[in-house]
Scaffold this motif. Structure first.
Motif, PDB file in Angstrom:
ATOM      1  N   LEU A   1      21.186 -34.232  -0.660  1.00  0.00           N
ATOM      2  CA  LEU A   1      20.158 -34.460   0.525  1.00  0.00           C
ATOM      3  C   LEU A   1      19.691 -32.954   0.751  1.00  0.00           C
ATOM      4  CD1 LEU A   1      21.594 -37.007   2.910  1.00  0.00           C
ATOM      5  CD2 LEU A   1      19.904 -37.130   1.123  1.00  0.00           C
ATOM      6  N   THR A   2      20.327 -31.934   0.580  1.00  0.00           N
ATOM      7  CA  THR A   2      19.801 -30.629   0.692  1.00  0.00           C
ATOM      8  C   THR A   2      18.508 -30.300  -0.284  1.00  0.00           C
ATOM      9  OG1 THR A   2      22.005 -29.578   1.439  1.00  0.00           O
ATOM     10  CG2 THR A   2      20.459 -28.216   0.779  1.00  0.00           C
ATOM     11  N   ARG A   3      18.839 -30.749  -1.323  1.00  0.00           N
ATOM     12  CA  ARG A   3      17.717 -30.415  -2.314  1.00  0.00           C
ATOM     13  C   ARG A   3      16.330 -31.184  -2.025  1.00  0.00           C
ATOM     14  NH1 ARG A   3      21.692 -30.718  -6.240  1.00  0.00           N
ATOM     15  NH2 ARG A   3      21.616 -33.097  -6.416  1.00  0.00           N
ATOM     16  N   PHE A   4      16.662 -32.332  -1.453  1.00  0.00           N
ATOM     17  CA  PHE A   4      15.490 -33.176  -0.983  1.00  0.00           C
ATOM     18  C   PHE A   4      14.836 -32.796   0.117  1.00  0.00           C
ATOM     19  CE2 PHE A   4      13.894 -36.851   1.323  1.00  0.00           C
ATOM     20  CZ  PHE A   4      12.906 -37.401   0.330  1.00  0.00           C
ATOM     21  N   TYR A   5      15.627 -32.467   1.252  1.00  0.00           N
ATOM     22  CA  TYR A   5      14.868 -32.135   2.485  1.00  0.00           C
ATOM     23  C   TYR A   5      14.281 -30.821   2.225  1.00  0.00           C
ATOM     24  CZ  TYR A   5      16.215 -35.996   5.109  1.00  0.00           C
ATOM     25  OH  TYR A   5      16.518 -37.421   5.544  1.00  0.00           O
ATOM     26  N   SER A   6      14.683 -29.860   1.282  1.00  0.00           N
ATOM     27  CA  SER A   6      14.098 -28.528   1.061  1.00  0.00           C
ATOM     28  C   SER A   6      13.019 -28.581   0.166  1.00  0.00           C
ATOM     29  CB  SER A   6      15.437 -27.441   0.586  1.00  0.00           C
ATOM     30  OG  SER A   6      15.686 -27.958  -0.185  1.00  0.00           O
ATOM     31  N   GLY A   7      13.349 -29.324  -0.923  1.00  0.00           N
ATOM     32  CA  GLY A   7      12.305 -29.327  -2.006  1.00  0.00           C
ATOM     33  C   GLY A   7      11.179 -30.366  -1.688  1.00  0.00           C
ATOM     34  N   ILE A   8      11.333 -31.734  -1.098  1.00  0.00           N
ATOM     35  CA  ILE A   8      10.411 -32.408  -0.849  1.00  0.00           C
ATOM     36  C   ILE A   8       9.810 -32.332   0.547  1.00  0.00           C
ATOM     37  CG2 ILE A   8       9.799 -34.891  -0.761  1.00  0.00           C
ATOM     38  CD1 ILE A   8      10.374 -33.633  -3.545  1.00  0.00           C
ATOM     39  N   ILE A   9      10.508 -32.419   1.559  1.00  0.00           N
ATOM     40  CA  ILE A   9      10.260 -32.151   3.147  1.00  0.00           C
ATOM     41  C   ILE A   9       9.779 -30.830   3.312  1.00  0.00           C
ATOM     42  CG2 ILE A   9      10.846 -32.964   5.483  1.00  0.00           C
ATOM     43  CD1 ILE A   9      10.687 -35.238   3.613  1.00  0.00           C
ATOM     44  N   GLY A  10      10.294 -29.717   2.823  1.00  0.00           N
ATOM     45  CA  GLY A  10       9.804 -28.440   3.045  1.00  0.00           C
ATOM     46  C   GLY A  10      10.781 -27.891   4.080  1.00  0.00           C
ATOM     47  N   LEU A  11      11.796 -28.160   4.496  1.00  0.00           N
ATOM     48  CA  LEU A  11      12.681 -27.372   5.321  1.00  0.00           C
ATOM     49  C   LEU A  11      13.528 -26.454   4.695  1.00  0.00           C
ATOM     50  CD1 LEU A  11      14.497 -30.521   7.150  1.00  0.00           C
ATOM     51  CD2 LEU A  11      12.533 -29.098   7.990  1.00  0.00           C
ATOM     52  N   ARG A  12      13.712 -25.453   5.228  1.00  0.00           N
ATOM     53  CA  ARG A  12      14.313 -24.174   4.852  1.00  0.00           C
ATOM     54  C   ARG A  12      15.906 -24.194   5.272  1.00  0.00           C
ATOM     55  NH1 ARG A  12      15.465 -19.990   7.994  1.00  0.00           N
ATOM     56  NH2 ARG A  12      15.931 -18.552   6.194  1.00  0.00           N
ATOM     57  N   ILE A  13      16.735 -23.631   4.431  1.00  0.00           N
ATOM     58  CA  ILE A  13      18.170 -23.607   4.595  1.00  0.00           C
ATOM     59  C   ILE A  13      18.400 -22.524   5.787  1.00  0.00           C
ATOM     60  CG2 ILE A  13      20.492 -23.363   3.940  1.00  0.00           C
ATOM     61  CD1 ILE A  13      19.672 -24.533   1.353  1.00  0.00           C
ATOM     62  N   VAL A  14      18.737 -22.807   6.672  1.00  0.00           N
ATOM     63  CA  VAL A  14      19.108 -21.884   8.032  1.00  0.00           C
ATOM     64  C   VAL A  14      20.576 -21.314   7.997  1.00  0.00           C
ATOM     65  CG1 VAL A  14      19.170 -21.719  10.477  1.00  0.00           C
ATOM     66  CG2 VAL A  14      17.521 -23.061   9.527  1.00  0.00           C
ATOM     67  N   SER A  15      21.270 -22.118   7.562  1.00  0.00           N
ATOM     68  CA  SER A  15      22.753 -21.873   7.278  1.00  0.00           C
ATOM     69  C   SER A  15      23.643 -23.015   6.648  1.00  0.00           C
ATOM     70  CB  SER A  15      23.515 -21.601   8.717  1.00  0.00           C
ATOM     71  OG  SER A  15      23.679 -22.771   9.535  1.00  0.00           O
ATOM     72  N   ARG A  16      24.640 -22.417   5.833  1.00  0.00           N
ATOM     73  CA  ARG A  16      25.373 -23.236   5.077  1.00  0.00           C
ATOM     74  C   ARG A  16      26.830 -22.951   5.278  1.00  0.00           C
ATOM     75  NH1 ARG A  16      23.797 -25.510  -0.045  1.00  0.00           N
ATOM     76  NH2 ARG A  16      22.088 -24.042  -0.312  1.00  0.00           N
ATOM     77  N   GLU A  17      27.682 -23.956   5.662  1.00  0.00           N
ATOM     78  CA  GLU A  17      29.160 -23.703   5.920  1.00  0.00           C
ATOM     79  C   GLU A  17      29.906 -24.728   4.968  1.00  0.00           C
ATOM     80  OE1 GLU A  17      29.873 -24.567   9.725  1.00  0.00           O
ATOM     81  OE2 GLU A  17      28.443 -23.191  10.500  1.00  0.00           O
ATOM     82  N   ALA A  18      31.374 -24.819   4.902  1.00  0.00           N
ATOM     83  CA  ALA A  18      31.772 -25.555   3.770  1.00  0.00           C
ATOM     84  C   ALA A  18      31.417 -26.972   3.628  1.00  0.00           C
ATOM     85  CB  ALA A  18      33.319 -25.503   4.072  1.00  0.00           C
TER      86      ALA A  18
ATOM     87  N   ARG B   1      22.460 -26.823   7.824  1.00  0.00           N
ATOM     88  CA  ARG B   1      21.661 -26.785   8.612  1.00  0.00           C
ATOM     89  C   ARG B   1      20.094 -26.429   7.832  1.00  0.00           C
ATOM     90  NH1 ARG B   1      26.196 -25.130  10.942  1.00  0.00           N
ATOM     91  NH2 ARG B   1      26.944 -26.160  12.767  1.00  0.00           N
ATOM     92  N   LEU B   2      19.332 -27.152   8.229  1.00  0.00           N
ATOM     93  CA  LEU B   2      17.656 -26.743   7.933  1.00  0.00           C
ATOM     94  C   LEU B   2      16.960 -27.183   8.971  1.00  0.00           C
ATOM     95  CD1 LEU B   2      19.253 -29.162   5.552  1.00  0.00           C
ATOM     96  CD2 LEU B   2      17.543 -27.933   4.178  1.00  0.00           C
ATOM     97  N   GLY B   3      15.747 -26.256   8.834  1.00  0.00           N
ATOM     98  CA  GLY B   3      14.676 -26.464   9.681  1.00  0.00           C
ATOM     99  C   GLY B   3      13.488 -25.516   9.578  1.00  0.00           C
ATOM    100  N   GLU B   4      12.660 -25.288  10.463  1.00  0.00           N
ATOM    101  CA  GLU B   4      11.588 -24.480  10.235  1.00  0.00           C
ATOM    102  C   GLU B   4      11.675 -23.027  10.796  1.00  0.00           C
ATOM    103  OE1 GLU B   4       8.486 -22.438  10.833  1.00  0.00           O
ATOM    104  OE2 GLU B   4       8.770 -23.660  12.663  1.00  0.00           O
ATOM    105  N   GLY B   5      11.543 -22.077  10.147  1.00  0.00           N
ATOM    106  CA  GLY B   5      11.869 -20.879  10.609  1.00  0.00           C
ATOM    107  C   GLY B   5      13.317 -20.627  10.680  1.00  0.00           C
TER     108      GLY B   5
END
Length: 297
Positions: A37-54, A58-62
């Protein structure tokens, strides 16, 4: 009726949503495969990874978080007849932005599940790899929205000008553009009367449009920040924990709105959890809403 005019690609969006008493913050989803899902929402939808924990991404704009993915590989698959998420709607700033995304989606081989001109907006629909619904849309200026005599906004499903949107694209794809947000969240509910009592009577949203099988709820004159429908989920039971899909919707509000909702919940005997400027409440089907003081309030 004459078809509404296209949104000029260079038009600056109005502020009817930004000034509303309620806005959507972030939407949280439970994912069996958070990496996919991270690959999909970043690569297809265009969100960037804001933070990543275990177990959380969290993805968003800016730096603004719009989507939270919570990893639970043992979660059961959410069923489409249950209460929960119909779609998360990402609002882009301009018609050209939607055209750019459409060209990008086509290049990636993405199949859309639907598309429509709703008169207040132009929208396309798809699903993520775990079946969560997504809308990508752009608003028409609020000055062009049509209203009925009873104060309802006119929304319909007209044919989308797909070719015109693509022609409006004026730049290469580079991810979700600045100013994008979650404009609204559309829920699956079990009953529309109970939806109105909770979201309008208790939380204070206005009923903006009654549509066959659906209710559109807005604040500050926006066509809807929330909606509920029974198209697949009529008479749905209260949700049980441990399923994929929607975990929580974050609502940003001002202090006065939070105080009013707190009083109404107490008077109505509706359970809530309070932590500083945050109020957590569940709707009649167990969908969790985290209401907090918004940054612009």
């Amino acid at each position: 009726m004459r078809d509404p005019a296209p949104i000029p690609a260079t038009e600056v969006p109005d502020l009817v949503l930004a000034r509303a008493l309620y806005r959507i913050g972030a939407v949280a989803l439970v994912a069996r495969d958070v990496a996919s899902l991270t690959r999909f929402y970043s690569g297809i939808i265009g969100l960037r990874i804001v933070s990543r924990e275990a177990d959380t991404v969290r993805l968003g704009e800016g730096d603004t978080v719009l989507l939270v993915l919570r990893h639970d590989p043992s979660a059961r698959h959410w069923r489409s007849t249950e209460a929960g998420l119909f779609h998360t709607a990402f609002r882009l700033p301009s018609r050209g932005d939607l055209g750019v995304w459409l060209r990008h989606a086509e290049a990636c081989g993405i199949t859309l599940t639907g598309a429509a001109d709703h008169l207040v907006s132009e929208a396309v629909y798809l699903t993520d790899p775990e079946g969560n619904g997504i809308e990508i849309y752009v608003d028409r200026p609020s000055s062009e929205w049509q209203w009925t005599e009873d104060g309802s906004v006119v929304m319909r499903n007209e044919r989308l000008d797909h070719a015109g949107l693509v022609r409006a694209a004026d730049r290469p794809w580079s991810g979700m553009p600045p100013g994008s947000c979650v404009g609204h969240v559309h829920l699956q509910v079990g009953d529309l009367d109970a939806t109105e009592r909770f979201y309008a009577g208790l939380l204070g949203f206005d009923v903006m449009c009654r549509y066959p099988g659906a209710l559109f709820l807005g604040a500050g004159g926006y066509h809807h920040q929330l909606a509920g429908n029974v198209w697949n989920s009529r008479d749905a039971a209260v949700r049980t924990d441990g399923a994929t899909g929607l975990a929580e919707v974050e609502l940003l509000a001002d202090g006065g709105t939070l105080a009013t909702v707190r009083i109404r919940c107490r008077d109505a005997g509706v359970s809530f959890v309070e932590d500083g400027n945050t109020l957590v409440v569940r709707d009649p089907w167990g969908t969790q809403l985290r209401m907090k003081l918004g940054p612009a309030h």
